[in-house]
Design an enzyme around this catalytic site. Structure first.
Site, PDB file in Angstrom:
ATOM      1  N   SER A  36     -14.239  19.510  -3.846  1.00  9.04           N
ATOM      2  CA  SER A  36     -15.377  18.629  -3.612  1.00  9.04           C
ATOM      3  C   SER A  36     -16.252  18.577  -4.860  1.00  9.04           C
ATOM      4  O   SER A  36     -16.346  19.550  -5.592  1.00  9.04           O
ATOM      5  CB  SER A  36     -16.168  19.174  -2.425  1.00  9.04           C
ATOM      6  OG  SER A  36     -17.486  18.700  -2.456  1.00  9.04           O
ATOM      7  N   TYR A  90      15.456 -22.723   1.507  1.00 12.56           N
ATOM      8  CA  TYR A  90      14.469 -22.038   0.664  1.00 12.56           C
ATOM      9  C   TYR A  90      13.089 -22.664   0.795  1.00 12.56           C
ATOM     10  O   TYR A  90      12.955 -23.883   0.831  1.00 12.56           O
ATOM     11  CB  TYR A  90      14.901 -22.056  -0.818  1.00 12.56           C
ATOM     12  CG  TYR A  90      13.874 -21.371  -1.703  1.00 12.56           C
ATOM     13  CD1 TYR A  90      13.896 -19.994  -1.866  1.00 12.56           C
ATOM     14  CD2 TYR A  90      12.857 -22.100  -2.320  1.00 12.56           C
ATOM     15  CE1 TYR A  90      12.929 -19.351  -2.632  1.00 12.56           C
ATOM     16  CE2 TYR A  90      11.885 -21.467  -3.087  1.00 12.56           C
ATOM     17  CZ  TYR A  90      11.931 -20.090  -3.241  1.00 12.56           C
ATOM     18  OH  TYR A  90      10.979 -19.457  -3.993  1.00 12.56           O
ATOM     19  N   ASN A 143      -9.329  20.934  -0.354  1.00  9.82           N
ATOM     20  CA  ASN A 143      -8.982  19.889   0.611  1.00  9.82           C
ATOM     21  C   ASN A 143      -7.526  19.447   0.477  1.00  9.82           C
ATOM     22  O   ASN A 143      -7.025  19.325  -0.642  1.00  9.82           O
ATOM     23  CB  ASN A 143      -9.882  18.667   0.405  1.00  9.82           C
ATOM     24  CG  ASN A 143     -11.349  18.995   0.637  1.00  9.82           C
ATOM     25  OD1 ASN A 143     -11.673  19.814   1.496  1.00  9.82           O
ATOM     26  ND2 ASN A 143     -12.217  18.363  -0.138  1.00  9.82           N
ATOM     27  N   THR A 171       2.025  20.729  23.128  1.00  9.01           N
ATOM     28  CA  THR A 171       2.080  19.383  23.708  1.00  9.01           C
ATOM     29  C   THR A 171       0.632  19.007  23.939  1.00  9.01           C
ATOM     30  O   THR A 171      -0.197  19.882  24.266  1.00  9.01           O
ATOM     31  CB  THR A 171       2.861  19.333  25.044  1.00  9.01           C
ATOM     32  OG1 THR A 171       2.178  20.132  25.994  1.00  9.01           O
ATOM     33  CG2 THR A 171       4.300  19.823  24.898  1.00  9.01           C
ATOM     34  N   HIS A 172       0.297  17.755  23.740  1.00  4.44           N
ATOM     35  CA  HIS A 172      -1.102  17.291  23.821  1.00  4.44           C
ATOM     36  C   HIS A 172      -1.992  18.077  22.857  1.00  4.44           C
ATOM     37  O   HIS A 172      -3.187  18.220  23.101  1.00  4.44           O
ATOM     38  CB  HIS A 172      -1.657  17.423  25.243  1.00  4.44           C
ATOM     39  CG  HIS A 172      -0.749  16.884  26.306  1.00  4.44           C
ATOM     40  ND1 HIS A 172      -0.816  15.593  26.762  1.00  4.44           N
ATOM     41  CD2 HIS A 172       0.292  17.459  26.977  1.00  4.44           C
ATOM     42  CE1 HIS A 172       0.119  15.400  27.681  1.00  4.44           C
ATOM     43  NE2 HIS A 172       0.816  16.519  27.818  1.00  4.44           N
ATOM     44  N   GLU A 189      -3.555  13.836   3.175  1.00  9.70           N
ATOM     45  CA  GLU A 189      -4.404  12.787   3.760  1.00  9.70           C
ATOM     46  C   GLU A 189      -4.023  11.418   3.200  1.00  9.70           C
ATOM     47  O   GLU A 189      -3.940  10.427   3.922  1.00  9.70           O
ATOM     48  CB  GLU A 189      -5.878  13.066   3.460  1.00  9.70           C
ATOM     49  CG  GLU A 189      -6.416  14.281   4.199  1.00  9.70           C
ATOM     50  CD  GLU A 189      -7.773  14.701   3.654  1.00  9.70           C
ATOM     51  OE1 GLU A 189      -8.718  13.905   3.691  1.00  9.70           O
ATOM     52  OE2 GLU A 189      -7.885  15.844   3.173  1.00  9.70           O
ATOM     53  N   LYS A 237     -14.818  24.144  -1.638  1.00 11.30           N
ATOM     54  CA  LYS A 237     -13.844  23.371  -0.861  1.00 11.30           C
ATOM     55  C   LYS A 237     -12.452  23.303  -1.490  1.00 11.30           C
ATOM     56  O   LYS A 237     -12.295  23.141  -2.689  1.00 11.30           O
ATOM     57  CB  LYS A 237     -14.331  21.917  -0.678  1.00 11.30           C
ATOM     58  CG  LYS A 237     -15.471  21.725   0.266  1.00 11.30           C
ATOM     59  CD  LYS A 237     -15.181  22.115   1.718  1.00 11.30           C
ATOM     60  CE  LYS A 237     -14.183  21.231   2.418  1.00 11.30           C
ATOM     61  NZ  LYS A 237     -14.697  19.885   2.680  1.00 11.30           N
ATOM     62  N   ASN A 295      17.128 -20.385  -6.519  1.00  5.35           N
ATOM     63  CA  ASN A 295      17.086 -19.884  -5.133  1.00  5.35           C
ATOM     64  C   ASN A 295      18.137 -18.801  -4.880  1.00  5.35           C
ATOM     65  O   ASN A 295      17.842 -17.763  -4.290  1.00  5.35           O
ATOM     66  CB  ASN A 295      17.265 -21.043  -4.138  1.00  5.35           C
ATOM     67  CG  ASN A 295      16.172 -22.078  -4.268  1.00  5.35           C
ATOM     68  OD1 ASN A 295      15.186 -21.857  -4.975  1.00  5.35           O
ATOM     69  ND2 ASN A 295      16.336 -23.208  -3.610  1.00  5.35           N
ATOM     70  N   SER A 323       5.102 -15.836 -10.309  1.00  2.00           N
ATOM     71  CA  SER A 323       5.597 -14.545  -9.802  1.00  2.00           C
ATOM     72  C   SER A 323       5.910 -13.599 -10.953  1.00  2.00           C
ATOM     73  O   SER A 323       6.571 -12.577 -10.771  1.00  2.00           O
ATOM     74  CB  SER A 323       6.844 -14.752  -8.932  1.00  2.00           C
ATOM     75  OG  SER A 323       7.879 -15.346  -9.689  1.00  2.00           O
ATOM     76  N   GLN A 336       8.576 -16.289  -2.111  1.00  2.00           N
ATOM     77  CA  GLN A 336       8.124 -15.567  -3.310  1.00  2.00           C
ATOM     78  C   GLN A 336       7.053 -14.539  -2.950  1.00  2.00           C
ATOM     79  O   GLN A 336       6.960 -13.481  -3.575  1.00  2.00           O
ATOM     80  CB  GLN A 336       7.566 -16.581  -4.322  1.00  2.00           C
ATOM     81  CG  GLN A 336       6.956 -15.960  -5.550  1.00  2.00           C
ATOM     82  CD  GLN A 336       6.534 -17.002  -6.564  1.00  2.00           C
ATOM     83  OE1 GLN A 336       7.364 -17.758  -7.057  1.00  2.00           O
ATOM     84  NE2 GLN A 336       5.250 -17.073  -6.878  1.00  2.00           N
TER      85      GLN A 336
HETATM   86  N1  ARG Z   1       9.946 -17.232  -8.134  1.00  2.99           N
HETATM   87  C1  ARG Z   1      10.701 -17.777  -7.033  1.00  2.99           C
HETATM   88  C2  ARG Z   1      10.780 -16.774  -5.870  1.00  2.99           C
HETATM   89  O1  ARG Z   1      10.424 -15.641  -6.065  1.00  2.99           O
HETATM   90  C3  ARG Z   1      12.081 -18.093  -7.518  1.00  2.99           C
HETATM   91  C4  ARG Z   1      12.707 -19.235  -6.842  1.00  2.99           C
HETATM   92  C5  ARG Z   1      11.979 -20.478  -7.113  1.00  2.99           C
HETATM   93  N2  ARG Z   1      12.658 -21.609  -6.553  1.00  2.99           N
HETATM   94  C6  ARG Z   1      12.076 -22.804  -6.380  1.00  2.99           C
HETATM   95  N3  ARG Z   1      12.801 -23.720  -5.865  1.00  2.99           N
HETATM   96  N4  ARG Z   1      10.841 -23.016  -6.729  1.00  2.99           N
HETATM   97  O2  ARG Z   1      11.183 -17.114  -4.799  1.00  2.99           O
END
Ligand code: ARG
Length: 489
Positions: free
Chosen positions: A276, A316, A284, A154-155, A289, A282, A109, A24, A321
């Site tokens: 464009s 957990y 735009n 409306t509509h 959008e 153009k 956690n 992560s 993650q």
């Molecule tokens: N990177 C993990 C998350 O975003 C952190 C917690 C990881 N905990 C574990 N028991 N592997 O949730």
């Protein structure tokens, strides 16, 4: 194996693909600052509770300060997440004898749940500030256009005359509810899971109140199992962001339509337009959008968050993650869109004359004409509806003579004989007169609109104070924490 996490239980290192799949680290850039603060607050508490010595506390804090200054980029990205990478860096800097004590009485956690809440809280505060700016822009613009006539729809068909102020204030009221939703969600975000450890809390005599307070949270979260495993606060926020994006997207849709040759009500400033690559003429409304498109991104994040959470047993699970990047993306897109809309509205050219001319097109005064027949000639509304409906097939500006012809067919008598006058008909067909008569609370009459906007400005000032107080509470807590850390090293 030097990996401080895997070296005990596991005998093999992960391959590159497994590392990339499970890491992560990229998303964790968002919680780097939060993680350092969380580590500091936890360390100070461990020392106060005599779980670690003053000397180790001081070493840990100076290591953390150095890591904070060096920034996230100097961390080892081969670790699975920031928590373990940061702890490993700390141990490299100050040794395991001191650095290895920081993680006493907690788990990743509770750590990650605390960091997400910490970072999201900051995002919510910025978003609130930006929503307030959008509100100010819309209400100021509305105040300038209390007398600017336009057709209401409306509509998507011309329906009745209204004013540009009334239309703008409708959008502004929706955003005001969005602000209230974010403030309400903030209460449930700003509570502290730290000390819940893996899920069953800890046997160390920790003090969860002081860590929560030092980090600027309102309270520790009660149940340690709930604290590490719940992400309903992410779903709640993403739902609020989705609502904001849907409101923005509806506004964007109108701006796109209104910029077309067919409407020609407004023109976006060149800074918010594109052109464009083939058609040199153009201009735009791409920014609007894209805003309409990005609403799909945010609603998609909400769907992803709900789906990620729906099958998870307590407590957990690593699936959680996968939720974090969706909240980061959705809050970033939402905040950027709010700022973009503010810029678009601040620089918008408004074609008042076109709006005014169009305010009567399509017989928008028909309802008022029917109402006038009810008031002046005493006939039932449903009958007046039939008479005006029949007239509308012949003309958009009926004369009293034409009205009498149709009423004779329908009722067997002329409405002019029952008190309907030429002046009353002319008054009913005047768009400004139509608007001025809509004096009820929430109506577009300029006098009413002025009152509504004054009330709104008062409400916004109260909301602004509330937001500043929330901001200040966090800022003060973090300043104090920073000061305290300095005194301990
Ligand atoms: N990177 C993990 C998350 O975003 C952190 C917690 C990881 N905990 C574990 N028991 N592997 O949730």
């Amino acid at each position: 194996m030097s990996d401080i996490l895997r070296r005990g239980r596991l005998s093999k290192s992960p391959g590159e693909e497994m590392r990339a799949y499970t890491s992560s680290m990229e998303a964790d850039k968002w919680i780097f600052e939060a993680d350092v603060f969380v580590d500091m607050a936890h360390t100070l508490m461990l020392q106060e509770q005599e779980i670690i010595s003053e000397e180790d506390c001081s070493k840990i804090l100076s290591g953390l300060l150095q890591i904070k200054e060096e920034g996230m980029d100097t961390l080892d990205f081969s670790y699975e997440d920031i928590h373990i990478s940061l702890e490993s860096r700390l141990i490299d800097l100050i040794g395991e004898e001191a650095g290895g004590r920081m993680h006493s009485g907690r788990s990743r956690n509770d750590e990650v749940a605390t960091c997400i809440r910490f970072a999201l809280r900051g995002e919510l505060l910025s978003l609130l500030e930006d929503l307030m700016k959008l509100e100010t822009t819309l209400t100021t613009l509305a105040s300038d256009h209390i007398n600017t006539l336009m057709p209401g729809f409306t509509h998507l068909q011309h329906a009745q005359p209204t004013t540009f102020a009334h239309h703008l204030a409708a959008h502004a009221d929706a955003f005001e509810r969005d602000i209230a939703r974010i403030i309400s969600a903030y209460e449930r975000v700003n509570i502290c899971p730290l000390g819940s450890a893996a899920f069953a809390s800890t046997g160390f005599p920790i003090n969860r109140y002081v860590t929560a307070e030092r980090l600027g949270f309102s309270n520790p979260m009660t149940n340690s199992m709930d604290a590490v495993s719940s992400r309903d606060f992410l779903i709640e926020c993403a739902a609020a962001f989705s609502n904001i994006m849907i409101n923005l997207s509806r506004m964007a849709e109108e701006l796109i339509l209104w910029s077309s040759q067919e409407f020609n009500f407004v023109e976006l400033d060149d800074t918010y337009a594109s052109t464009s690559s083939i058609m040199p003429q153009k201009k735009n409304p791409d920014t609007a959008e894209l805003m309409r498109g990005k609403s799909g991104t945010v609603v998609g994040s909400l769907a992803a968050l709900m789906t990620i959470c729906k099958g998870l047993p307590l407590s957990y699970n690593r699936d959680l993650q996968e939720a974090t990047p969706h909240i980061i993306k959705s809050v970033n897109v939402t905040d950027a869109s709010v700022r973009m809309m503010t810029g678009i509205m601040e620089t918008l050219t408004i074609h008042e004359e076109v709006m005014k001319t169009q305010s009567v097109a399509g017989f928008t005064t028909a309802t008022e004409l029917a109402d006038t027949m009810v008031r002046d000639a005493g006939i039932p509304f449903r009958t007046a509806h039939q008479i005006v409906g029949t007239l509308s097939r012949m003309t958009t500006t009926p004369s009293l003579k034409e009205i009498d012809q149709v009423s004779s067919d329908v009722l067997g008598y002329k409405l002019s004989e029952k008190g309907l006058t030429k002046e009353a008909v002319a008054g009913a067909l005047d768009p400004l007169g139509n608007v001025e008569r809509r004096l009820v609370v929430g109506g577009p009459a300029p006098i009413q609109m002025r009152d509504d906007l004054t009330d709104k400005k008062r409400r916004l000032a109260a909301l602004q104070k509330e937001i500043w107080a929330m901001d200040l509470a966090v800022e003060r807590a973090l300043e104090n924490l920073t000061e305290e850390v300095k005194t301990k090293i």
